[in-house]
Design a protein around this motif. Structure first.
Motif, PDB file in Angstrom:
ATOM      1  N   LYS A  23       0.765  -1.214   0.057  1.00  0.00           N
ATOM      2  CA  LYS A  23      -0.033  -0.054  -0.006  1.00  0.00           C
ATOM      3  C   LYS A  23       0.782   1.210  -0.069  1.00  0.00           C
ATOM      4  O   LYS A  23       0.487   2.178  -0.558  1.00  0.00           O
ATOM      5  CB  LYS A  23      -0.961   0.098   1.160  1.00  0.00           C
ATOM      6  N   LEU A  35       2.113   1.731  -3.461  1.00  0.00           N
ATOM      7  CA  LEU A  35       1.234   2.125  -4.464  1.00  0.00           C
ATOM      8  C   LEU A  35       0.949   3.836  -4.037  1.00  0.00           C
ATOM      9  O   LEU A  35       0.624   4.359  -5.160  1.00  0.00           O
ATOM     10  CB  LEU A  35      -0.127   1.422  -4.029  1.00  0.00           C
ATOM     11  N   GLU A  36       1.010   4.205  -3.017  1.00  0.00           N
ATOM     12  CA  GLU A  36       0.612   5.476  -2.539  1.00  0.00           C
ATOM     13  C   GLU A  36       1.875   6.414  -2.620  1.00  0.00           C
ATOM     14  O   GLU A  36       1.660   7.467  -2.408  1.00  0.00           O
ATOM     15  CB  GLU A  36      -0.149   5.602  -1.300  1.00  0.00           C
ATOM     16  N   ARG A  91      -4.515  -6.962  -2.998  1.00  0.00           N
ATOM     17  CA  ARG A  91      -5.194  -6.209  -3.736  1.00  0.00           C
ATOM     18  C   ARG A  91      -4.376  -4.999  -4.073  1.00  0.00           C
ATOM     19  O   ARG A  91      -4.459  -4.380  -5.230  1.00  0.00           O
ATOM     20  CB  ARG A  91      -6.450  -5.830  -3.208  1.00  0.00           C
ATOM     21  N   TYR A  92      -3.535  -4.387  -3.377  1.00  0.00           N
ATOM     22  CA  TYR A  92      -2.509  -3.403  -3.453  1.00  0.00           C
ATOM     23  C   TYR A  92      -1.461  -3.887  -4.408  1.00  0.00           C
ATOM     24  O   TYR A  92      -1.139  -2.865  -5.533  1.00  0.00           O
ATOM     25  CB  TYR A  92      -1.862  -2.903  -2.306  1.00  0.00           C
ATOM     26  N   ASN A  95      -2.029  -5.879  -6.870  1.00  0.00           N
ATOM     27  CA  ASN A  95      -2.803  -5.962  -8.139  1.00  0.00           C
ATOM     28  C   ASN A  95      -2.784  -4.795  -8.673  1.00  0.00           C
ATOM     29  O   ASN A  95      -2.803  -4.579  -9.862  1.00  0.00           O
ATOM     30  CB  ASN A  95      -4.306  -6.766  -7.933  1.00  0.00           C
ATOM     31  N   GLU A  96      -2.967  -3.557  -8.193  1.00  0.00           N
ATOM     32  CA  GLU A  96      -3.223  -2.396  -8.346  1.00  0.00           C
ATOM     33  C   GLU A  96      -1.843  -1.777  -8.972  1.00  0.00           C
ATOM     34  O   GLU A  96      -2.033  -1.152  -9.867  1.00  0.00           O
ATOM     35  CB  GLU A  96      -3.814  -1.462  -7.291  1.00  0.00           C
ATOM     36  N   ASP A 112      -1.316  -3.564 -12.512  1.00  0.00           N
ATOM     37  CA  ASP A 112      -2.095  -2.960 -13.377  1.00  0.00           C
ATOM     38  C   ASP A 112      -1.593  -1.618 -13.897  1.00  0.00           C
ATOM     39  O   ASP A 112      -1.535  -1.556 -15.109  1.00  0.00           O
ATOM     40  CB  ASP A 112      -3.449  -2.958 -13.058  1.00  0.00           C
ATOM     41  N   ARG A 113      -1.301  -0.899 -13.027  1.00  0.00           N
ATOM     42  CA  ARG A 113      -0.672   0.472 -13.252  1.00  0.00           C
ATOM     43  C   ARG A 113       0.744   0.348 -14.049  1.00  0.00           C
ATOM     44  O   ARG A 113       0.703   1.130 -15.089  1.00  0.00           O
ATOM     45  CB  ARG A 113      -0.584   1.284 -12.077  1.00  0.00           C
TER      46      ARG A 113
END
Length: 543
Positions: free
Chosen positions: A370, A373-374, A523-524, A526-527, A530-531
């Motif tokens: 996470k 991602l952020e 899920r993070y 996966n995001e 995808d990005r």
């Protein structure tokens, strides 16, 4: 003549057999796929008085009974036609015999015909169609709504508030009870006023009223005159009071002592003999006690304290004041902490109910992917022919001389390898590019197999591979391999399930590779994947 006789006998036997055949057997199909249903039908015709029993079976031969259908009854004139159906299946291919089934008609057994069926394999063609991952579970629409969650949170907050209110009130009550009075007469007067405010005897609690009244009186006598009044009987108390008045030179009238003795004895009768005095008698007793206490206090000789005693008492008073202030401060701190903890707990429960436990855990405790991602992402070119890609961290160059055999390196003109993390980390990214010295036929599927074998040598196990075509935003085509694997940690001997995606693109004499790996179900992760994949841009190889 003999031939005609034989034909006649054959005809008669057929007629007799048809008449005795009570059960007709049929099946909807004799060939079906694995797991598909064969529907076996047994039919019999009987008169209305007959009793027919069909068996309740779990298996018929090698076939499993997946459904036993209700019996259908059809009336034809004076007879019933009973139809029973069984749903059968088999999960192994092959030829199977459905054996005869015994049916009881009026307790007499009759057998159905045996049948031969075939179970065929299901043809699986992985080349003509693409394979897709199982889709995530879609949350169904809640018809009730989320109002009950807010109601539950409100109830919890109200409960916390009620508890805090009760706790504060209890502490205040303790403070009042623990209040330090300067003199015994001040304490006794205050307690008598508090007793009257309770209105015990007006509510019918006469015994409780007299118990508190005499306890106040005895406490005063014990503290002011210094005689054991609480443990003494009424007679012993009066005798001790008379002796103390003589010893201390107290100016007590006989009437005061007699009035005090009369009220104490009246209280004994109420407490132990269930006596019920009238209202005016209770009022008189209360007045007599108050007057007796005031008279006793005035009759006690006043001792002039010496200077040392005054200083000692003042020091004790100041110490008591400091103790009280410290207790009040600690009480305020405790209440404040309780309120803050209650509010935080209520807020935590509210967030868990509305956002979910994972949301609260990830935002309070933290989650490594996470944070990736952020965080601040970096877009950069890697290798030649270059791969332009956006990643959460800058990829670091790795020396490839030690990674590949010398025979392979002899064919490669230039190879560049960049990565972030490792296969044992929460997230792993690899970008590599290669150009060959001589013209070669590049098979992307073989290249994918080679990458998986390399990962297997680094601790990957139980690799599940799926392959499909992939196209960048600019229309450059390649292949994508994806699936799951188990990664063994050689240090602590634990294993973790991971999800991977590998992209391969080929140009005239160039090969470009992108590997993404993260924990399965993250899920993070996966995001992030995808990005990254949506940002891929490829540069043409220089000739």
């Amino acid at each position: 003549m003999k031939i005609r006789l034989y034909l006649l006998l054959l005809l008669l036997s057929s007629v007799v057999f048809a008449q005795q055949k009570q059960v007709v057997t049929s099946i909807d199909t004799i060939k079906n796929k694995i797991g598909a249903e064969f529907k076996l039908t047994l039919k019999t015709s009987v008169d209305t008085a007959s009793k027919v029993v069909f068996p309740n079976l779990k298996n018929i031969g090698a076939l499993e009974v997946i459904m036993s259908y209700p019996i259908d009854t059809i009336k034809k004139n004076d007879r019933y036609e009973l139809i029973k159906k069984y749903g059968l299946t088999q999960f192994d291919s092959g030829r199977y015999t459905i054996p005869s089934v015994k049916i009881l008609i009026n307790s007499k057994p009759f057998l159905s015909d045996s049948l031969l069926v075939e179970v065929a394999n299901v043809k699986v063609d992985t080349l003509q169609q693409k394979m897709y991952d199982i889709k995530d579970i879609v949350k169904s629409e809640n018809q009730i709504g989320d109002w009950w969650k807010y109601l539950l949170v409100l109830a919890l907050l109200l409960g916390v508030g009620a508890f805090l209110y009760w706790y504060i009130k209890k502490q205040q009550k303790k403070k009042i009870e623990a209040e330090i009075f300067k003199t015994p007469i001040e304490k006794a007067t205050s307690l008598l006023q508090t007793l009257e405010k309770k209105e015990l005897w007006q509510k019918g609690e006469v015994k409780a009223y007299y118990s508190e009244l005499t306890d106040i009186t005895r406490n005063y006598i014990e503290e002011a005159i210094e005689i054991p009044a609480m443990e003494s009987t009424t007679s012993e108390l009066i005798l001790g009071l008379r002796a103390a008045s003589v010893k201390k030179k107290m100016a007590l009238s006989q009437e005061t002592i007699e009035n005090l003795e009369r009220v104490l004895k009246q209280a004994d009768l109420v407490k132990f003999a269930k006596s019920k005095p009238l209202d005016f008698e209770i009022t008189e007793d209360r007045n007599k006690i108050q007057k007796a206490i005031l008279t006793l206090d005035k009759s006690i000789p006043i001792e002039v304290p010496i200077e040392e005693d005054i200083l000692l008492n003042e020091a004790q008073r100041q110490n008591q004041i400091r103790i009280q202030l410290r207790k009040k401060r600690n009480s305020r701190i405790l209440i404040s902490v309780g309120v803050v903890v209650g509010i935080l707990f209520g807020l935590l429960v509210f967030l868990v109910m509305t956002k979910g436990f994972d949301y609260v855990k990830d935002n309070l405790i933290g989650h490594p992917t996470k944070e990736l991602l952020e965080g601040e992402w970096v877009k950069s070119e890697y290798g030649s022919p270059a791969v332009l890609i956006e990643t959460p961290k800058v990829l670091k160059r790795v020396d490839t001389q030690k990674m590949l055999p010398k025979e392979t390196m002899a064919l490669i003109k230039e190879m560049q390898f960049f990565q972030y993390g490792s296969m044992l980390d929460n997230f792993y990214i690899v970008v590599s590019t290669s150009t060959f010295k001589n013209p070669v036929e590049i098979d992307l599927s073989k290249a994918l197999e080679g990458s998986l074998k390399l990962m297997e040598s680094q601790g990957a196990q139980n690799i599940i591979v799926k392959q499909e075509d992939f196209q960048t935003g600019e229309g450059i085509e390649g292949i994508k391999g994806y699936g799951t694997m188990t990664i063994l940690n050689p240090i602590n001997k634990t294993s973790e399930k991971a999800y991977y995606e590998i992209l391969y693109f080929k140009q005239e004499q160039g090969l470009q590779q992108i590997i993404i790996l993260h924990a399965e179900g993250d899920r993070y992760g996966n995001e992030i994947a995808d990005r990254i994949l949506n940002s891929v841009e490829l540069k043409q190889a220089s000739k």
